[in-house]
Structures are given as structure tokens and as C-alpha cells.
Enzyme design. Structure first.
Site, PDB file in Angstrom:
ATOM      1  N   GLN A  46       0.905  -1.223  -0.106  1.00 37.07           N
ATOM      2  CA  GLN A  46       0.239  -0.153   0.214  1.00 37.07           C
ATOM      3  C   GLN A  46       0.827   1.291  -0.125  1.00 37.07           C
ATOM      4  OE1 GLN A  46      -0.995  -2.412   2.664  1.00 37.07           O
ATOM      5  NE2 GLN A  46      -2.533  -3.326   1.151  1.00 37.07           N
ATOM      6  N   ASN A  66      -4.295   1.243  -2.335  1.00 37.05           N
ATOM      7  CA  ASN A  66      -3.547  -0.507  -2.345  1.00 37.05           C
ATOM      8  C   ASN A  66      -2.772  -0.446  -3.621  1.00 37.05           C
ATOM      9  OD1 ASN A  66      -4.998  -2.166  -0.685  1.00 37.05           O
ATOM     10  ND2 ASN A  66      -6.970  -2.084  -1.747  1.00 37.05           N
ATOM     11  N   CYS A  75      -6.504   0.739   7.073  1.00 40.04           N
ATOM     12  CA  CYS A  75      -5.230  -0.150   6.905  1.00 40.04           C
ATOM     13  C   CYS A  75      -4.679  -0.029   8.388  1.00 40.04           C
ATOM     14  CB  CYS A  75      -4.167   0.326   5.999  1.00 40.04           C
ATOM     15  SG  CYS A  75      -2.726  -0.600   5.917  1.00 40.04           S
ATOM     16  N   ASN A  77      -2.110  -2.080   9.865  1.00 38.36           N
ATOM     17  CA  ASN A  77      -0.460  -2.112   9.802  1.00 38.36           C
ATOM     18  C   ASN A  77       0.093  -0.606   9.514  1.00 38.36           C
ATOM     19  OD1 ASN A  77      -0.029  -4.760  10.672  1.00 38.36           O
ATOM     20  ND2 ASN A  77      -0.467  -5.520   8.565  1.00 38.36           N
ATOM     21  N   ASN A 167     -12.914  -1.549   6.544  1.00 43.06           N
ATOM     22  CA  ASN A 167     -12.831  -2.156   5.116  1.00 43.06           C
ATOM     23  C   ASN A 167     -13.218  -3.711   5.369  1.00 43.06           C
ATOM     24  OD1 ASN A 167     -10.806  -3.443   7.002  1.00 43.06           O
ATOM     25  ND2 ASN A 167      -9.289  -3.202   5.491  1.00 43.06           N
ATOM     26  N   HIS A 169     -14.084  -7.921   5.304  1.00 42.76           N
ATOM     27  CA  HIS A 169     -13.158  -8.998   5.588  1.00 42.76           C
ATOM     28  C   HIS A 169     -14.103 -10.103   5.486  1.00 42.76           C
ATOM     29  CE1 HIS A 169      -9.460  -7.314   6.582  1.00 42.76           C
ATOM     30  NE2 HIS A 169     -10.185  -6.394   7.031  1.00 42.76           N
ATOM     31  N   GLU A 218      -5.341  -9.985   0.259  1.00 45.33           N
ATOM     32  CA  GLU A 218      -5.968  -8.681   0.424  1.00 45.33           C
ATOM     33  C   GLU A 218      -6.414  -8.418  -0.925  1.00 45.33           C
ATOM     34  OE1 GLU A 218      -3.873  -5.454   2.425  1.00 45.33           O
ATOM     35  OE2 GLU A 218      -2.832  -6.586   3.702  1.00 45.33           O
ATOM     36  N   ARG A 219      -7.675  -7.675  -0.613  1.00 48.04           N
ATOM     37  CA  ARG A 219      -8.198  -6.717  -1.757  1.00 48.04           C
ATOM     38  C   ARG A 219      -7.023  -5.761  -2.150  1.00 48.04           C
ATOM     39  NH1 ARG A 219     -13.083  -2.608  -0.488  1.00 48.04           N
ATOM     40  NH2 ARG A 219     -11.350  -1.661   1.018  1.00 48.04           N
ATOM     41  N   CYS A 227      -1.931  -8.725   7.416  1.00 51.65           N
ATOM     42  CA  CYS A 227      -2.944  -7.695   7.383  1.00 51.65           C
ATOM     43  C   CYS A 227      -3.303  -7.253   8.814  1.00 51.65           C
ATOM     44  CB  CYS A 227      -3.982  -8.185   6.502  1.00 51.65           C
ATOM     45  SG  CYS A 227      -5.379  -7.386   6.436  1.00 51.65           S
ATOM     46  N   GLY A 230      -7.098  -7.104   8.934  1.00 51.35           N
ATOM     47  CA  GLY A 230      -7.393  -8.734   8.884  1.00 51.35           C
ATOM     48  C   GLY A 230      -7.596  -9.648  10.034  1.00 51.35           C
TER      49      GLY A 230
HETATM   50  N1  LIG Z   1      -6.079  -4.261   1.330  1.00 49.47           N
HETATM   51  C1  LIG Z   1      -6.852  -3.754   2.304  1.00 49.47           C
HETATM   52  C2  LIG Z   1      -6.108  -2.445   2.637  1.00 49.47           C
HETATM   53  C3  LIG Z   1      -4.951  -2.544   3.499  1.00 49.47           C
HETATM   54  C4  LIG Z   1      -5.207  -3.226   4.743  1.00 49.47           C
HETATM   55  C5  LIG Z   1      -4.091  -3.884   5.311  1.00 49.47           C
HETATM   56  N2  LIG Z   1      -2.737  -3.763   4.720  1.00 49.47           N
HETATM   57  C6  LIG Z   1      -3.885  -3.671   6.834  1.00 49.47           C
HETATM   58  O1  LIG Z   1      -2.912  -3.793   7.780  1.00 49.47           O
HETATM   59  O2  LIG Z   1      -5.044  -3.772   7.496  1.00 49.47           O
HETATM   60  C7  LIG Z   1      -8.546  -3.276   1.542  1.00 49.47           C
HETATM   61  O3  LIG Z   1      -8.367  -3.087   0.371  1.00 49.47           O
HETATM   62  O4  LIG Z   1      -9.043  -3.223   2.430  1.00 49.47           O
END
Ligand SMILES: N[C@H](CCC[C@H](N)C(=O)O)C(=O)O
Length: 284
Positions: A46, A66, A75, A77, A167, A169, A218-219, A227, A230
């Protein structure tokens, strides 16, 4: 355009961090993709864009894009790396930093041991707010801790539970994350038509009531080493399913995250590492 950036990582989930606190930045999706490219650019899961406070009572804003160039809501992290970034760059001397994201205000807090704890807000489970379309599906078991049968084409149907940390999941429990079909099922779940804004696909192995292993496709980025949202989603789902207690260590391929959630009406707290790798400059 010449851009200064900081390369950072949180449990192996890696970021290009841009400082837009003094001068606004308006890059195109193509430019973000170029930055994230691991061959022709810097390389990252990201891109994080740190901006000025958008309103009183908030210290900064922070946007997340992303690797595929799409902007997203949250996000985990990245939130920890954001906090370390603003401290390292002298933009704030606070330990607890309030930051506006697309999905609301979160508050990372820098810990004496170098890790960062983030109040990630409350999880959401209502399908319409994920968003997830369960039309025509029969939840099992019926009731508050439902899982949904998701057809992946052919004869494969997986049972997923859904949650939003701002976001989306979709998490399934597996016997062993090392042998879970992440590469095969991840893209099918990510782009499944029942998730109108696509979804992050989690694969959770429960080792004990306070310890899980997790992989996430990941999306917009593919499988990452960790994640944060996640990990939050997997733990709150595991707690609702009755598999987990309130404090859980989540082992990802990139490192350990510690998650705490004390049930409905309370926020999810995530603690983990945030590391600066190098500074650089690039033409985009
Ligand atoms: N790919 C995720 C965004 C980054 C989330 C992830 N890197 C984290 O640490 O939460 C989405 O499209 O919702």
C-alpha cells in the site's frame, strides 16, 4: 514529479509513505501503481499519504491506496507505521495521535517498547454494512454468529464469516494455514460478486483460545505477509464464534500482532511493530 518517500513495514506488510502535510499530493492511480511496483518502482503493498488535520480535535489525516491504485478505507499495519512516521519526522511529539481516515478517526499510541497500539474502533457485522449480499443464502448456524456458504465455482463452497473494520473482510477457519488454498481461493473470494466493493480474504487457524495463525489475500494487493485489519476481523469473528477469548496473539507470516476485543460496544485494540526501512526519492 520528484517524490521523497519513506519505505516502512509493519509485520512485513510494506508501505511507501508520502508526506502531504505541507503540500497536497494528487497522484493518479497509474502513479500509485508505479510506486507500488516491485520491479519498476519502490515496491509496496500500500501507499500511505499523510495529510494535515482536516478538523479540530484530530491531528492528521491519512489516506491508503492499494498496490492496484485503488483508495480504501482503512489499514491497520499502516496506522502503526503512520504514527512512527509522524514522530520520526518531527511532525508530532504526542504519544497518542488522532488521525482521520476514510472510515473514521482512529488513535495509534506509541509504546515505550517501540510497538504501536491502535484503537481501531468497533467492528461491524451486519452484511449490508460490510458490504456483503447474502440474498438467497442460508446462514449457518442461524443467529448472531453466522457463517455463510460462498460458492467459488465448480464444486467448491467455503464457509465464511464477514466483518468490517472500516474495510471488508471474509474469514474462513482452516486446519492449517500453511496448506490452505490461499493462492487459489483468495482471488475468487476477493472478487466474488456477493462483495460489491470486493473483500479481503482471511484464512485462520485456531491454535488455542488465545493464539491463532492467519494468512490474508488482500483486496487490491494479493497475499501480504500480514494484514492488521484482517487480524482484527479474524479475532472478533473467532470470539463471536466462541473459539477465542478476548486477548489473542495473531501469528502472521511477517510477525506477531496482539489483538484485544471485549465484545459489542467496545473498540478493537491492535498492537504490533512499525519499522522504517529507508528513505528515498523517485520520479513518478
Ligand atoms: N487491502 C486492504 C487495505 C490494507 C489493509 C491491510 N494492509 C491492513 O494492515 O489492515 C483493503 O483493500 O481493504
Amino acid at each position: 514529479m520528484k517524490l521523497r518517500f519513506t519505505k516502512m513495514q509493519g509485520a512485513g506488510n510494506d508501505f511507501v509513505v508520502l508526506d502531504a502535510t505541507r503540500k497536497s499530493l494528487a497522484l493518479s492511480p497509474e502513479q500509485y501503481r508505479a510506486l507500488a511496483d516491485r520491479r519498476f518502482g519502490v515496491g509496496a503493498d500500500q501507499i500511505l499519504i499523510v495529510g494535515p488535520a482536516p478538523a479540530p480535535g484530530v491531528d492528521f489525516s491519512y489516506r491508503i491506496v492499494n498496490a492496484d491504485g485503488g483508495e480504501v478505507e482503512q489499514c491497520g499495519n499502516g496506522a502503526r507505521c503512520f504514527a512512527k512516521f509522524v514522530r520520526d519526522h518531527g511532525l508530532s511529539d504526542k504519544d497518542a495521535i488522532r488521525v482521520q481516515t476514510l472510515s473514521g478517526v482512529i488513535e495509534p499510541r506509541l509504546q515505550p517498547d517501540g510497538r504501536v497500539t491502535v484503537d481501531m474502533g468497533e467492528p461491524v457485522f451486519e452484511p449490508a454494512r460490510i458490504p456483503f449480499d447474502p440474498h438467497g443464502l442460508q446462514a449457518r448456524p442461524a443467529g448472531g454468529h453466522e457463517q455463510w456458504p460462498l460458492e467459488l465455482g465448480g464444486t467448491t463452497t467455503v464457509m465464511v464469516a464477514v466483518a468490517s473494520m472500516g474495510n471488508p473482510h471474509a474469514v474462513q477457519r482452516v486446519d492449517n494455514v500453511d496448506t490452505a488454498p490461499v493462492a487459489e481461493q483468495g482471488p475468487l473470494i476477493e472478487a466474488h460478486p456477493r462483495f460489491p466493493r470486493r473483500v479481503n480474504a482471511g484464512f485462520m487457524q485456531v491454535l488455542s483460545r488465545d493464539h491463532i495463525r492467519l494468512r490474508v489475500y488482500e483486496r487490491g494487493a494479493g497475499e501480504t505477509l500480514a494484514c492488521g485489519t484482517g487480524a482484527c476481523a479474524a479475532v472478533v469473528i473467532g470470539i463471536r464464534q466462541g473459539w477465542l477469548d478476548a486477548r489473542v496473539d495473531v501469528d502472521t507470516r511477517g510477525g506477531r500482532l496482539s489483538i484485544e476485543w471485549n465484545g459489542a460496544g467496545t473498540p478493537v485494540l491492535m498492537t504490533g511493530p512499525a519499522v522504517s526501512v529507508f528513505e528515498g526519492e523517485i520520479e513518478v
